[in-house]
Design a protein around this motif. Structure first.
Motif, PDB file in Angstrom:
ATOM      1  N   GLU A  39       1.047  -1.180   0.016  1.00 52.76           N
ATOM      2  CA  GLU A  39      -0.130   0.172  -0.199  1.00 52.76           C
ATOM      3  C   GLU A  39       0.878   1.301   0.003  1.00 52.76           C
ATOM      4  O   GLU A  39       0.802   2.164  -0.771  1.00 52.76           O
ATOM      5  CB  GLU A  39      -1.029   0.071   1.375  1.00 52.76           C
ATOM      6  CG  GLU A  39      -2.244  -0.948   1.046  1.00 52.76           C
ATOM      7  CD  GLU A  39      -3.022  -0.935   2.553  1.00 52.76           C
ATOM      8  OE1 GLU A  39      -3.840  -1.605   2.756  1.00 52.76           O
ATOM      9  OE2 GLU A  39      -2.459  -0.332   3.456  1.00 52.76           O
ATOM     10  N   ALA A  40       1.573   1.156   0.767  1.00 52.05           N
ATOM     11  CA  ALA A  40       2.715   2.241   0.950  1.00 52.05           C
ATOM     12  C   ALA A  40       3.530   2.718  -0.496  1.00 52.05           C
ATOM     13  O   ALA A  40       3.589   3.822  -0.827  1.00 52.05           O
ATOM     14  CB  ALA A  40       3.676   2.118   1.998  1.00 52.05           C
ATOM     15  N   LEU A  41       3.845   1.677  -0.871  1.00 54.25           N
ATOM     16  CA  LEU A  41       4.672   1.867  -2.480  1.00 54.25           C
ATOM     17  C   LEU A  41       3.673   2.218  -3.291  1.00 54.25           C
ATOM     18  O   LEU A  41       4.055   3.257  -4.146  1.00 54.25           O
ATOM     19  CB  LEU A  41       5.362   0.486  -2.549  1.00 54.25           C
ATOM     20  CG  LEU A  41       6.478   0.020  -1.790  1.00 54.25           C
ATOM     21  CD1 LEU A  41       6.756  -1.359  -2.186  1.00 54.25           C
ATOM     22  CD2 LEU A  41       7.609   0.971  -1.991  1.00 54.25           C
ATOM     23  N   SER A  42       2.516   1.653  -3.351  1.00 54.54           N
ATOM     24  CA  SER A  42       1.510   1.992  -4.523  1.00 54.54           C
ATOM     25  C   SER A  42       1.086   3.287  -4.545  1.00 54.54           C
ATOM     26  O   SER A  42       0.815   3.991  -5.429  1.00 54.54           O
ATOM     27  CB  SER A  42       0.443   1.027  -4.590  1.00 54.54           C
ATOM     28  OG  SER A  42      -0.416   1.066  -3.720  1.00 54.54           O
ATOM     29  N   ALA A  43       0.815   3.855  -3.004  1.00 49.49           N
ATOM     30  CA  ALA A  43       0.367   5.138  -2.749  1.00 49.49           C
ATOM     31  C   ALA A  43       1.368   6.179  -3.199  1.00 49.49           C
ATOM     32  O   ALA A  43       1.056   7.349  -3.906  1.00 49.49           O
ATOM     33  CB  ALA A  43       0.242   5.481  -1.293  1.00 49.49           C
ATOM     34  N   ARG A  44       2.588   5.674  -3.288  1.00 52.90           N
ATOM     35  CA  ARG A  44       3.454   6.634  -3.793  1.00 52.90           C
ATOM     36  C   ARG A  44       4.038   6.606  -5.377  1.00 52.90           C
ATOM     37  O   ARG A  44       4.830   7.003  -5.974  1.00 52.90           O
ATOM     38  CB  ARG A  44       4.960   6.676  -3.168  1.00 52.90           C
ATOM     39  CG  ARG A  44       4.665   6.969  -1.597  1.00 52.90           C
ATOM     40  CD  ARG A  44       4.225   8.622  -1.313  1.00 52.90           C
ATOM     41  NE  ARG A  44       3.884   8.570   0.144  1.00 52.90           N
ATOM     42  CZ  ARG A  44       3.973   9.798   0.528  1.00 52.90           C
ATOM     43  NH1 ARG A  44       3.848  10.924  -0.047  1.00 52.90           N
ATOM     44  NH2 ARG A  44       3.453   9.872   1.983  1.00 52.90           N
ATOM     45  N   GLY A  45       3.268   5.555  -6.105  1.00 52.18           N
ATOM     46  CA  GLY A  45       3.543   5.207  -7.437  1.00 52.18           C
ATOM     47  C   GLY A  45       4.844   4.531  -7.765  1.00 52.18           C
ATOM     48  O   GLY A  45       5.376   4.642  -8.722  1.00 52.18           O
TER      49      GLY A  45
END
Lengths: 257, 211, 560
Positions: free
Chosen positions: B71-77
């Motif tokens: 989630e953290a990674l995808s939130a920042r693309g």
């Protein structure tokens, strides 16, 4: 209590009203005020300007004049002179004095107080029975605040004054720029500091700016007088000495003293 | 024979000490040490500090590590990330992007091509919101957590201590250690704070409450 | 650049001014100051003159007021929230003093540990030697460029200028240092060196001096920071040598430390193949554990943060992580001269937080350039003269620094290691007057003391001053005085001497009557209220007043 009064050279010569008020106040509180007539100057200006040999006779004279064991305490209406006696006389005596001077200095240091310290800490009073129905702002002088650590003692004394309208001075703890010979050696910087101080004093709309040191008041008063600010300077002792019976009429602003 | 600079400087110091006749002092450590705080308080304090530093905080339990990391990674693309060789591979189970396992031979500019990096941490100080990395296999070499623009850092609540003395006590001095308190920042221009100058501009902290 | 051998320095403890290089005939020798004419420890004008120009700069005054007041507020907030702040200060002060007392053994221990961990330790007697060492090390790498972490020590010795003279470009990587470097300017603050520049000026500097920068760059701080990031990233990735300073060097473990915010420090300490750290010998700390004190004291005092964004700790060389080569240069450059001073040595305890600058009313008005040294503000005023001397030439500008203070004491209260800066200033003033020989001021001081120590003379002098009433206007105000007192009357009046001194009033019937009346009034009022409980008892009781502190803006930090 038998209290030795040190007028300070500046107080004795230029600002006697502050010293008179100190004598009157302590006498009114029931104490015996003694003025050793051989007293002159504590030597603060010498030490702060870098001279430690030259004031040795001044330090010795102070210790001689106030060493009298019948004096229970020594008081002076000046935070910076009290600071000099408590912090600098020892330095001078250690470096350039003899054993007798060191002993004399240590004995006097232990019983020396600035006025608000004497009143609150030694005499145990905050309400001295004063009456002063004017708007007043208080400047805590640097040496009272940070050398002697008088804290809020002067304010506690002022709050107990009947009729007073005490207003807070913005950035009160900032130096007024006096600093003894600093005001001459670095006159431009000193004047810039003074300008901010007088601006803040003026913003309070006070009739009187007070403090525990005539030297700082001479500086602030000199600035207020020059800009015709309409605010006078009075020593803390003068406000505390004023009563309904013996009121202190407000002096003209220009006669800053 | 001329004295070496070393001999000269040490000789001067000894002379100086002889001349100054210094006073002895004893160091009193009367400040707070050995403090403990309950889990909830440490978590609350740490979160408050991290948010104050403009870091993003995610709280989860250990079994949800992989999902929270993803989630953290995808939130920042972030699509291409780097990880230290010793990172638990389970943590990346839910991440579907590209993963580069770091090694000493990879030149720094290549780390700059990554979207982000995921590391563990050694110890964390709650009172100051400071995460300590010490180069352990799950934290990697210093360049890895420095060059990429996003740092996702996993912090176990059991490794969060109350104050600075408690954190320093847990460190191994010989290890290269980096203290991180929020993303890089500067206030050099008119004292206006700007987050992100040279280090990662974004710091995501994942606190695992039962690990 | 002029140069001269170290001059005799009679203000030093043995008065001989012999420049020390070890013990001579069994007697300790006074260590030398930083060599005259080298480095950045002396301005070209005395403080009052330099200050006068800065005072006229309205932009500077506004920037400084805003900056110093902002940091002041932040510092008070984060130091106030720690219940043990005063105990941390005590510990910090004691650790530093203990360090100075044990400096030889601690430096040897640091050297041993750094060497054991794969580093190389060099010793430099002064800035000239340190510059040579660093240049030689850089040349050995074959690089003609270095990247630099903000460092006071390398500024002090003028390393960048020296490297440049040898064909090596030194790139400052701290944003503010970069601004200062690109502008060909000098830092004006320890923590925020470009505090004298506003955003528009910085934009213009970047547009003019950064190769390839967007010509449409605006003055938004975030955009300016991004431009610096893009410019410096290329340097970080390609330059193989970095030069840093150090905030702390731990003797016990050989660990070095850099405390920073932007990450440029981490870049420099991590990415290049070779790292060269220049550290003043006073920066050593005995134990690793001591970091627990200084990592609390430094950030809170410096930026007013609970912790700075990044702190790096490294010990020698770590295979596979960071530089393959590490050099530590230990710098004296006048530090041992300060250490020899029983009183002045306290200035070596400084951890370069800059809290004293931010609370100083003088610094707030003049800014850092007026001090002429790498070290401005109150700490600079006591450190610079001790490192470089203040009587090394006729009218040495450094001799004006101890007087650049009103002795207000705000610096002492703010100092995280409790350096009594006001007392050090007074001491250095004394050393200066002792050194200065016979001056008009000294003669005046002697004359004043001679008069004031004799009550009869003093009284006579008071009478002699009375005619000053005549120069006063009708309003009893003096508005113009001759030199050297004209500095006063430029912006302040002076009241005319009063009709009567205190001592003559006290001896007069008027005085006696006033005191009799006061005593009578007091007696009546005490009788009238039957002895109020507020009167004449121990003052401690008053501390319990519920409103004792309310509304008081100026209780000292000591009371927290």
């Amino acid at each position: 209590m038998r209290i030795g009064l040190f007028a300070t050279c500046l107080g004795d010569t230029l600002f006697p009203d502050a010293v008179k008020a100190t004598a009157v106040l302590l006498t009114r509180l029931g104490h015996d005020v003694v003025f050793p007539p051989g007293q002159t100057c504590c030597g603060q200006m010498h030490v702060n300007t870098g001279y430690q040999r030259e004031p040795v006779p001044l330090v010795r004279n102070f210790a001689d004049q106030f060493g009298d064991p019948s004096l229970d305490a020594v008081v002076m209406p000046s935070g910076s002179c009290a600071g000099s006696v408590r912090h600098q006389h020892e330095i001078v005596a250690d470096r350039y004095g003899d054993e007798a001077l060191r002993a004399g200095v240590a004995a006097v240091k232990a019983k020396t107080y600035e006025l608000s310290e004497l009143l609150v800490d030694v005499l145990g009073v905050t309400d001295v029975g004063a009456w002063f129905p004017h708007r007043v702002t208080y400047h805590p002088t640097c040496h009272s605040l940070r050398m002697l650590r008088v804290g809020d003692k002067p304010l506690r004394l002022l709050r107990a004054v009947d009729g007073i309208d005490l207003v807070e001075l913005p950035q009160a703890d900032a130096c007024c720029g006096f600093g003894g010979t600093f005001a001459l050696k670095n006159a431009g910087t000193s004047a810039a500091m003074l300008q901010d101080k007088t601006d803040h004093v003026r913003s309070t709309g006070a009739d009187v700016c007070t403090a525990g040191d005539s030297s700082c008041l001479m500086h602030i008063g000199g600035g207020l007088s020059r800009i015709k600010a309409g605010t006078r300077t009075l020593h803390l002792a003068q406000i505390l000495a004023a009563t309904r019976t013996a009121p202190l009429p407000l002096p003209q602003p220009e006669a800053a003293r | 024979m001329t004295a070496t600079a070393r001999e000269t400087v040490l000789g001067r110091i000894r002379d100086a000490l002889a001349l100054a006749d210094p006073r002895e002092v004893t160091v009193e450590r009367a400040y707070r040490t050995g403090r403990t705080l309950p889990d909830a308080q440490r978590l609350e304090l740490l979160t408050d500090r991290l948010v104050d530093y403009k870091a993003r905080v995610r709280v989860c339990t250990a079994d949800r590590t992989a999902r929270t990391v993803a989630e953290a990674l995808s939130a920042r693309g972030a699509r291409r990330i780097g990880v230290p060789a010793g990172l638990d591979p389970e943590w990346l189970a839910a991440f579907d992007g590209e993963v580069l396992e770091d090694s000493a031979g990879i030149p720094a500019p290549r780390l700059g091509d990554l979207d982000g990096v995921v590391t563990a941490s050694a110890v964390t100080c709650a009172e100051t919101g400071t995460i300590f990395l010490d180069g352990s296999p799950d934290q990697g070499r210093r360049a890895l957590s420095l060059v990429p623009d996003l740092h996702v850092c996993v912090v176990d609540l059991s490794s969060v201590v109350a104050g600075v003395p408690e954190a320093v006590a847990r460190l191994v001095p010989e290890r290269p250690t980096t203290l991180i308190s929020g993303p890089s920042a500067t206030s050099d221009i008119e004292l206006e704070r700007v987050e992100g100058v040279h280090g990662p501009r974004t710091l995501e902290v994942i606190v695992r409450t039962d690990a | 650049m002029s140069s001269s051998p170290t001059r005799p320095d009679p203000t030093h403890p043995d008065g001989s001014g012999r420049s020390g290089g070890g013990t001579f005939l069994g007697l300790p020798a006074v260590p030398p100051r930083s060599p005259y004419g080298t480095g950045n420890l002396r301005g070209d004008r005395a403080f009052p003159r330099a200050a006068r120009e800065e005072l006229g700069n309205e932009q500077l005054r506004r920037n400084l007021t805003r900056a110093t007041h902002t940091i002041r507020g932040k510092r008070l907030a984060v130091t106030g929230e720690l219940p043990d702040w005063e105990r941390l200060r005590e510990a910090g002060s004691a650790i530093k003093t203990d360090t100075m007392n044990r400096l030889p053994e601690l430096l040897e221990e640091l050297e041993r540990k750094v060497t054991e961990r794969g580093g190389t330790v060099h010793w430099a007697r002064d800035g000239v030697e340190a510059n040579e060492i660093v240049t030689r090390l850089v040349e050995a790498t074959g690089s003609d460029e270095v990247i630099k972490v903000k460092s006071m020590a390398t500024q002090e010795i003028g390393l960048n200028e020296h490297l440049e003279s040898r064909g090596i470009a030194a790139h400052e990587t701290d944003l503010a240092e970069l601004i200062v470097q690109l502008a060909g300017d000098k830092p004006s603050h320890i923590l925020v060196p470009a505090i004298h520049r506003n955003r528009e000026e910085i934009r213009d500097i970047f547009r003019d001096r950064i190769p390839g920068v967007d010509p449409g760059l605006d003055a938004v701080p975030a955009h300016l920071a991004a431009a610096a990031r893009a410019y410096l990233r290329e340097k970080f990735m390609t330059v193989p040598v970095a030069v840093s300073g150090a905030n702390f060097g731990i003797a016990e473990t050989g660990t070095l430390s850099v405390v920073e915010s932007e990450g440029n420090g981490r870049m420099c300490l991590t990415l290049p193949r070779t790292l060269i750290t220049v550290m003043g010998i006073e920066k050593v700390l005995p134990r690793y554990r001591d970091l627990e004190v200084f990592l609390q004291l430094l950030p809170r005092s410096s930026t007013g943060e609970r912790m700075n964004p990044y702190t790096s700790l490294w010990t020698g060389v770590t295979p596979g992580d960071g530089p393959e080569e590490f050099h530590l240069v230990l710098l004296d450059n006048g530090r041992t001269a300060a250490l020899a001073d029983r009183i002045g040595r306290e200035a070596l305890n400084c951890i370069r937080c800059s809290a004293c600058l931010n609370v100083c009313p003088v610094y707030e008005r003049t800014g850092g350039h007026a001090y002429g040294s790498t070290y401005p503000g109150p700490i600079g005023a006591v450190l610079t003269p001790q490192l470089a001397g203040m009587d090394a030439a006729k009218n040495d500008p450094n001799s004006s620094l101890p007087y650049a203070s009103s002795l207000c004491g705000a610096c002492f209260d703010a100092c995280p290691v409790k350096i009594d800066i006001p007392s050090l200033l007074v001491e250095l003033r004394h050393q200066h007057t002792e050194q200065a020989g016979t001056t008009a001021e000294k003669l005046a001081m002697k004359a004043a003391a001679a008069v004031m120590s004799r009550p009869q003379l003093f009284t006579a002098a008071q009478k002699a001053a009375a005619p000053a009433r005549l120069v006063a206007g009708r309003d009893k105000v003096i508005s113009r005085l001759p030199p050297p007192f004209d500095g006063w009357t430029d912006s302040r009046d002076l009241p005319a001497p009063p009709r009567q001194t205190f001592r003559s009033w006290m001896a007069s019937e008027e005085g006696a009557a006033a005191l009799r009346a006061a005593a009578e009034e007091g007696r009546r009022s005490r009788d009238g209220r039957g002895g109020r409980p507020d009167d004449g008892h121990d003052g401690k009781h008053d501390d319990d007043r519920p409103d004792g502190r309310h509304g008081d803006p100026h209780h000292g930090e000591e009371e927290r």
